[in-house]
Motif scaffolding. Structure first.
Motif, PDB file in Angstrom:
ATOM      1  N   ARG A 136       0.793  -1.236   0.000  1.00 39.24           N
ATOM      2  CA  ARG A 136       0.000   0.000   0.000  1.00 39.24           C
ATOM      3  C   ARG A 136       0.825   1.286   0.000  1.00 39.24           C
ATOM      4  O   ARG A 136       0.262   2.392  -0.026  1.00 39.24           O
ATOM      5  N   ASP A 143      -1.109   4.648  -0.916  1.00 40.54           N
ATOM      6  CA  ASP A 143      -1.401   5.523   0.225  1.00 40.54           C
ATOM      7  C   ASP A 143      -0.844   6.932   0.012  1.00 40.54           C
ATOM      8  O   ASP A 143      -1.422   7.918   0.484  1.00 40.54           O
ATOM      9  N   PHE A 187      -3.506   8.621  -2.481  1.00 38.81           N
ATOM     10  CA  PHE A 187      -4.890   8.911  -2.073  1.00 38.81           C
ATOM     11  C   PHE A 187      -5.148  10.382  -1.728  1.00 38.81           C
ATOM     12  O   PHE A 187      -6.194  10.925  -2.110  1.00 38.81           O
ATOM     13  N   PRO A 188      -4.234  11.087  -1.038  1.00 32.93           N
ATOM     14  CA  PRO A 188      -4.511  12.501  -0.750  1.00 32.93           C
ATOM     15  C   PRO A 188      -4.588  13.389  -1.992  1.00 32.93           C
ATOM     16  O   PRO A 188      -5.122  14.507  -1.924  1.00 32.93           O
ATOM     17  N   GLU A 212     -10.025  -1.115   4.630  1.00 34.45           N
ATOM     18  CA  GLU A 212      -9.271   0.021   5.162  1.00 34.45           C
ATOM     19  C   GLU A 212      -9.090   1.101   4.095  1.00 34.45           C
ATOM     20  O   GLU A 212      -9.152   2.308   4.402  1.00 34.45           O
ATOM     21  N   ILE A 213      -8.880   0.690   2.847  1.00 33.16           N
ATOM     22  CA  ILE A 213      -8.802   1.657   1.748  1.00 33.16           C
ATOM     23  C   ILE A 213     -10.111   2.438   1.659  1.00 33.16           C
ATOM     24  O   ILE A 213     -10.116   3.669   1.513  1.00 33.16           O
ATOM     25  N   SER A 243     -12.204   3.087   4.034  1.00 32.87           N
ATOM     26  CA  SER A 243     -12.271   4.031   5.165  1.00 32.87           C
ATOM     27  C   SER A 243     -11.405   5.259   4.907  1.00 32.87           C
ATOM     28  O   SER A 243     -11.822   6.393   5.183  1.00 32.87           O
ATOM     29  N   LYS A 244     -10.207   5.036   4.385  1.00 31.87           N
ATOM     30  CA  LYS A 244      -9.310   6.165   4.073  1.00 31.87           C
ATOM     31  C   LYS A 244      -9.958   7.103   3.060  1.00 31.87           C
ATOM     32  O   LYS A 244      -9.916   8.331   3.199  1.00 31.87           O
ATOM     33  N   MET A 245     -10.546   6.505   2.026  1.00 33.64           N
ATOM     34  CA  MET A 245     -11.133   7.326   0.971  1.00 33.64           C
ATOM     35  C   MET A 245     -12.423   8.010   1.430  1.00 33.64           C
ATOM     36  O   MET A 245     -12.729   9.128   0.978  1.00 33.64           O
ATOM     37  N   ARG A 246     -13.178   7.387   2.325  1.00 33.43           N
ATOM     38  CA  ARG A 246     -14.361   8.063   2.894  1.00 33.43           C
ATOM     39  C   ARG A 246     -13.940   9.324   3.632  1.00 33.43           C
ATOM     40  O   ARG A 246     -14.612  10.349   3.579  1.00 33.43           O
ATOM     41  N   ALA A 247     -12.783   9.241   4.321  1.00 30.54           N
ATOM     42  CA  ALA A 247     -12.276  10.405   5.048  1.00 30.54           C
ATOM     43  C   ALA A 247     -11.923  11.545   4.082  1.00 30.54           C
ATOM     44  O   ALA A 247     -11.959  12.724   4.463  1.00 30.54           O
ATOM     45  N   PHE A 248     -11.606  11.192   2.836  1.00 31.09           N
ATOM     46  CA  PHE A 248     -11.332  12.211   1.813  1.00 31.09           C
ATOM     47  C   PHE A 248     -12.593  12.624   1.056  1.00 31.09           C
ATOM     48  O   PHE A 248     -12.524  13.437   0.131  1.00 31.09           O
TER      49      PHE A 248
END
Length: 221
Positions: free
Chosen positions: A152, A156, A159-160, A184-185, A187-192
């Motif tokens: 990842r 990773d 993603f930002p 987990e990916i 979740s990370k992308m939901r945060a974005f």
């Protein structure tokens, strides 16, 4: 367009065995990504893209395939750190009558801020194989698969950039394997600010491949 329309796999006859010593040769993950784009052809056409981007283009097969779906109206951009890949991608586009513009850059950093929130279709077949961290980030063929911890480390880092690049109507397609931890990916992308759909999967040898599609949470598909 009728349901189930198919599009030609790009002609890669111009690429040589020597090219594939330096550039990732299309494999199961490449063809699964093409199948996912083909399946989404109606949707992709409905958003009338202006700019399409493939990150880490390798041979250029996927961005060229996207061109066969969407036609000549969009601009087709692709990025790679490997100069040989950029050259091959441009040749693949030309061989298949798709004008592909390669950019030599790390991920997509050179496209910002000029193309901020202007990319309507973004595709990334990242280095996803679990490897030691020290194998990540070379400029040669190894860079096409070495993903570091969880496979990842490269994705990773990318993603930002997705919320900076993708347009409000845009969609981002990502190739993953099971070891990358798809939940987990998500979740990370939901945060974005993105919703994730798993739109296609396939077993290729020991790898369980999946194509993920992301789009802004405020938009419904």
């Amino acid at each position: 367009m009728t349901m189930g329309e198919t599009f030609p796999t790009p002609d890669l006859s111009h690429l040589t065995a020597e090219d594939y010593e330096h550039v990732y040769e299309p494999a199961e993950d490449t063809f699964l990504l093409m199948d996912a784009l083909e399946k989404d052809a109606n949707f992709l056409r409905s958003i009338t893209p202006s700019f399409c981007l493939e990150v880490g283009c390798g041979s250029g097969a996927v961005i060229t395939f996207l061109g066969s779906i969407l036609g000549s109206r969009p601009h087709y951009l692709c990025t790679d750190l490997n100069p040989r890949a950029a050259e091959c991608a441009a040749m693949t586009g030309k061989q298949n009558n798709v004008y592909v513009q390669p950019v030599l850059t790390d991920l997509a950093s050179a496209l910002l801020p000029r193309l901020e929130n202007k990319i309507d279709v973004m595709i990334f077949n990242p280095p996803y194989v679990v490897t030691p961290t020290e194998e990540v980030g070379s400029h040669g063929i190894e860079a096409s698969w070495a993903g570091g911890v969880k496979g990842r480390e490269v994705m990773d880092r990318f993603f930002p950039l997705v919320p900076k690049l993708l347009s409000e109507k845009g969609a981002f397609y990502l190739v993953t394997i099971e070891q990358n931890d798809v939940e987990e990916i998500g979740s990370k992308m939901r945060a974005f600010g993105f919703t994730m759909d798993k739109i296609m999967n396939r077993k290729a040898g020991p790898e369980k491949l999946a194509i993920l599609r992301f789009y802004p949470c405020k938009r419904t598909m």
